[in-house]
Enzyme design. Structure first.
Site, short mmCIF file in Angstrom:
data_model
loop_
_atom_site.label_atom_id
_atom_site.label_comp_id
_atom_site.label_asym_id
_atom_site.label_seq_id
_atom_site.Cartn_x
_atom_site.Cartn_y
_atom_site.Cartn_z
N LYS A 44 54.88 28.23 74.26
CA LYS A 44 55.96 27.71 75.15
C LYS A 44 55.72 26.56 75.89
O LYS A 44 56.44 25.63 76.03
CB LYS A 44 56.37 29.05 76.06
CG LYS A 44 56.86 30.25 75.40
CD LYS A 44 56.91 31.33 76.32
CE LYS A 44 57.43 32.81 75.59
NZ LYS A 44 57.33 34.05 76.26
N GLN A 89 55.02 36.82 81.36
CA GLN A 89 54.94 37.32 79.92
C GLN A 89 54.72 38.59 79.70
O GLN A 89 53.95 39.53 80.16
CB GLN A 89 53.64 36.60 79.33
CG GLN A 89 53.47 36.69 78.12
CD GLN A 89 54.50 36.25 76.88
OE1 GLN A 89 55.08 35.11 77.31
NE2 GLN A 89 54.63 37.03 75.97
N ASP A 112 64.64 34.25 81.74
CA ASP A 112 64.31 35.14 80.61
C ASP A 112 65.61 36.16 80.27
O ASP A 112 65.99 36.36 79.19
CB ASP A 112 63.15 36.17 80.78
CG ASP A 112 61.80 35.87 79.80
OD1 ASP A 112 62.08 35.23 78.70
OD2 ASP A 112 60.96 36.06 80.46
#
Length: 274
Positions: A44, A89, A112
């Site tokens: 990422k 994460q 997200d």
């Protein structure tokens, strides 16, 4: 359907779009020693750097992890005007309440798209908050490849909050007729064979083979697993290529698109302030 090439094109477009605008900044929190999570975070950050975006990494080792420590960090990042998006994460260690951690993130920095607030705006069709990255990436892939969605029978195998549920909402918003299937579904094979578009997000290696699909169906494989021989596979068996109209590969399909949509969500969060 080549997600890797498509995501590369999106990154190139992002470089152009950010000219004269604030440079988007993503803060990534990684708690624990999960090797896969470390690889995902590395990828990422690499893509954000390629797009000319900023990122910050916060690594919390296993012996320092606590809910209080993670939430304190999130609250600090919520107040940081330079940070446009916050990503925790997943998965988190089992000792940590994931929902409690995610709900500490400001809705404006939920890039997200996992928060209840974000899912709620998706369900009502407002689209005022970030859309969950994997479903968003899948929709972008279908549209980019000219796959007609309106009026089509679509089956989503899997009902997670991260993929299955938001995916079904996105397909509904695109006027598809949607069926959600899961581990308790009876006669899964027959339900899948009715699908013009099949999204496989069951988390079971090679569950869907060619006996599950009808001719010329469009298949999106969300799963990623490592076989005993070390090779990667998805939730879909490779033999579906014999009768499917198109299939997203594993790897190189949904994965790159997920990261590209994370980048887009972060950019939108940053530029909404301009």
């Amino acid at each position: 359907m080549d997600g890797k090439t498509l995501s590369t094109n999106l990154i190139s477009q992002a470089k152009t779009l950010k000219d004269g605008k604030k440079v988007p900044c993503l803060a990534v929190i990684l708690a624990g020693e999960n090797p896969a999570s470390h690889v995902y975070v590395k990828n990422k950050i690499k893509i954000f750097k390629e797009a000319g975006f900023d990122s910050q990494s916060y690594i919390i080792s296993s012996d320092e992890i606590s809910e209080e420590k993670i939430i304190s960090l999130i609250l600090s990042l919520n107040k940081d005007k330079n940070v446009d998006g916050i990503l925790v994460q997943l998965p988190l260690p089992k000792t940590i309440n994931t929902e409690k951690i995610l709900n500490a993130i400001s809705p404006h920095k939920d890039v997200d798209g996992f928060l209840a607030h974000s899912i709620g705006t998706l369900a009502t069709g407002e689209f005022t908050n970030a859309i969950a990255c994997t479903p968003f990436g899948i929709l972008a892939m279908l549209v980019s490849y000219g796959i007609e969605i309106s009026g089509k029978n679509s089956v989503v195998v899997g009902r997670s909050n991260i993929v299955g549920k938001p995916m079904s909402l996105l397909l509904l918003s695109s006027d598809a007729t949607v069926t959600m299937a899961h581990s308790k579904t009876k006669d899964l094979k027959q339900i899948c064979k009715n699908a013009d578009i099949l999204i496989a997000a069951a988390g079971q290696p090679e569950l869907i083979d060619k006996s599950y699909i009808k001719e010329n169906a469009v298949i999106i494989d969300v799963g990623i697993h490592r076989k005993e021989n070390g090779k990667l596979c998805g939730d879909v068996h490779s033999n579906v290529k014999e009768i499917a109209y198109s299939l997203s590969p594993v790897p190189g399909g949904v994965g790159p698109m997920t990261i590209a949509m994370l980048m887009l969500n972060t950019a939108l969060a940053a530029w909404a302030k301009d």
